[in-house]
Scaffold this active site. Sequence first.
Site, PDB file in Angstrom:
ATOM      1  N   GLU A 116     -12.229 -15.585 -12.365  1.00 12.03           N
ATOM      2  CA  GLU A 116     -12.058 -16.835 -13.116  1.00 12.03           C
ATOM      3  C   GLU A 116     -11.311 -17.872 -12.288  1.00 12.03           C
ATOM      4  OE1 GLU A 116     -12.734 -18.865 -15.218  1.00 12.03           O
ATOM      5  OE2 GLU A 116     -12.682 -18.171 -17.293  1.00 12.03           O
ATOM      6  N   ASP A 117     -11.475 -19.140 -12.660  1.00 11.50           N
ATOM      7  CA  ASP A 117     -10.720 -20.192 -11.987  1.00 11.50           C
ATOM      8  C   ASP A 117      -9.307 -20.322 -12.554  1.00 11.50           C
ATOM      9  OD1 ASP A 117     -11.697 -21.150 -14.423  1.00 11.50           O
ATOM     10  OD2 ASP A 117     -12.392 -23.071 -13.640  1.00 11.50           O
ATOM     11  N   ASP A 120      -5.832 -20.432 -19.418  1.00 13.89           N
ATOM     12  CA  ASP A 120      -5.001 -21.381 -20.160  1.00 13.89           C
ATOM     13  C   ASP A 120      -4.680 -20.757 -21.528  1.00 13.89           C
ATOM     14  OD1 ASP A 120      -3.891 -23.561 -21.428  1.00 13.89           O
ATOM     15  OD2 ASP A 120      -5.564 -24.913 -21.115  1.00 13.89           O
ATOM     16  N   PHE A 169      -2.861 -30.526 -16.185  1.00 17.47           N
ATOM     17  CA  PHE A 169      -4.310 -30.480 -16.015  1.00 17.47           C
ATOM     18  C   PHE A 169      -4.632 -30.505 -14.519  1.00 17.47           C
ATOM     19  CE2 PHE A 169      -8.647 -32.107 -15.722  1.00 17.47           C
ATOM     20  CZ  PHE A 169      -9.276 -31.143 -16.485  1.00 17.47           C
ATOM     21  N   ARG A 182     -14.656 -31.293  -8.131  1.00 15.26           N
ATOM     22  CA  ARG A 182     -14.877 -29.897  -7.716  1.00 15.26           C
ATOM     23  C   ARG A 182     -14.903 -29.792  -6.196  1.00 15.26           C
ATOM     24  NH1 ARG A 182     -16.295 -26.982 -12.321  1.00 15.26           N
ATOM     25  NH2 ARG A 182     -17.614 -28.026 -13.836  1.00 15.26           N
TER      26      ARG A 182
HETATM   27  P1  5GP Z   1      -8.952 -20.962 -21.788  1.00 14.87           P
HETATM   28  O1  5GP Z   1     -10.122 -20.372 -22.513  1.00 14.87           O
HETATM   29  O2  5GP Z   1      -8.065 -19.908 -21.132  1.00 14.87           O
HETATM   30  O3  5GP Z   1      -8.159 -21.898 -22.643  1.00 14.87           O
HETATM   31  O4  5GP Z   1      -9.495 -21.908 -20.673  1.00 14.87           O
HETATM   32  C1  5GP Z   1     -10.249 -21.389 -19.709  1.00 14.87           C
HETATM   33  C2  5GP Z   1     -11.227 -22.389 -19.103  1.00 14.87           C
HETATM   34  O5  5GP Z   1     -10.951 -23.754 -19.403  1.00 14.87           O
HETATM   35  C3  5GP Z   1     -11.088 -22.246 -17.637  1.00 14.87           C
HETATM   36  O6  5GP Z   1     -11.937 -21.220 -17.170  1.00 14.87           O
HETATM   37  C4  5GP Z   1     -11.450 -23.627 -17.141  1.00 14.87           C
HETATM   38  O7  5GP Z   1     -12.842 -23.714 -16.962  1.00 14.87           O
HETATM   39  C5  5GP Z   1     -10.997 -24.553 -18.242  1.00 14.87           C
HETATM   40  N1  5GP Z   1      -9.638 -25.073 -17.935  1.00 14.87           N
HETATM   41  C6  5GP Z   1      -8.457 -24.668 -18.464  1.00 14.87           C
HETATM   42  N2  5GP Z   1      -7.421 -25.355 -17.950  1.00 14.87           N
HETATM   43  C7  5GP Z   1      -7.943 -26.223 -17.056  1.00 14.87           C
HETATM   44  C8  5GP Z   1      -7.368 -27.209 -16.164  1.00 14.87           C
HETATM   45  O8  5GP Z   1      -6.159 -27.451 -16.071  1.00 14.87           O
HETATM   46  N3  5GP Z   1      -8.241 -27.896 -15.390  1.00 14.87           N
HETATM   47  C9  5GP Z   1      -9.588 -27.678 -15.431  1.00 14.87           C
HETATM   48  N4  5GP Z   1     -10.342 -28.415 -14.625  1.00 14.87           N
HETATM   49  N5  5GP Z   1     -10.165 -26.761 -16.243  1.00 14.87           N
HETATM   50  C10 5GP Z   1      -9.347 -26.042 -17.046  1.00 14.87           C
HETATM   51 MG    MG Z   2     -14.531 -27.588 -16.565  1.00  9.41          MG
HETATM   52 MG    MG Z   3     -13.421 -20.975 -15.940  1.00  7.08          MG
END
Ligand code: 5GP
Ligand code: MG
Ligand code: MG
Length: 201
Positions: A116-117, A120, A169, A182
């Site tokens: 995963e990237d 959050d 963010f 990206r």
């Molecule tokens: P979660 O489901 O844990 O809330 O969020 C996961 C997904 O939301 C990540 O895989 C990513 O694609 C996107 N995301 C969450 N935080 C960020 C952020 O700070 N920047 C960006 N660009 N994407 C985020």
């Molecule tokens: Mg995105």
């Molecule tokens: Mg992701």
Amino acid sequence: LPVDAFDIPHCYEGDLGAVIVPEGMIKDRVRRLAKDIHAKIGDNELSLLCVLKGSYKFFTALVDELAYARSSCTQPMTVDFIRCQSYEDTQSTGMIQIIGLSNLQELKGKNVLIVEDIVDSGQTLARLLHTLEELGAQKTWTTTLLSKNVPRKVDVKEDFVAFRIPDKFIVGYGLDYNQKFRDLNHICVMSPKGIEKYRNK
Ligand code: 5GP
Ligand code: MG
Ligand code: MG
């Protein structure tokens, strides 16, 4: 780190607040992470699952480093790709779309490392882990480039984290803001000006 100390593409000038992890540091960290992953997983067949689009850069860097870390392994690595979408602008919508699930039947009975990237709220990773369980994966691990230091909405296991970061963010190194940034080589925080400029109108 100040943005003007780095070679930032002209098109993104003024759109960034700070560089929080430079490209070179990511490379070094991923090398060590690959060693840690190998130490834990050992000489087993391993399927790597790239969660597009955000993790594409991290994924390729990690596959390269794992190939070196596993050079004495007798069992090969395989790669698979899936796409998840949940973010609108700078906020998670909580509604997670998974695209490409039909290709994952082959992960049945496999050892899978989800790549995963960023984590959050934890919802995306939790959903993916659940999906792999349903598909009948034998063992699952997770690795993420970034882990946000915020309370999770759902508890999720993060086995290998490259960087822990504050609740900002983030863009760059594969991560987007409305599909831009990206292509930025460093992990950055946006400026208010950049957020306004690329907001979905
Ligand atoms: P979660 O489901 O844990 O809330 O969020 C996961 C997904 O939301 C990540 O895989 C990513 O694609 C996107 N995301 C969450 N935080 C960020 C952020 O700070 N920047 C960006 N660009 N994407 C985020
Ligand atoms: Mg995105
Ligand atoms: Mg992701």
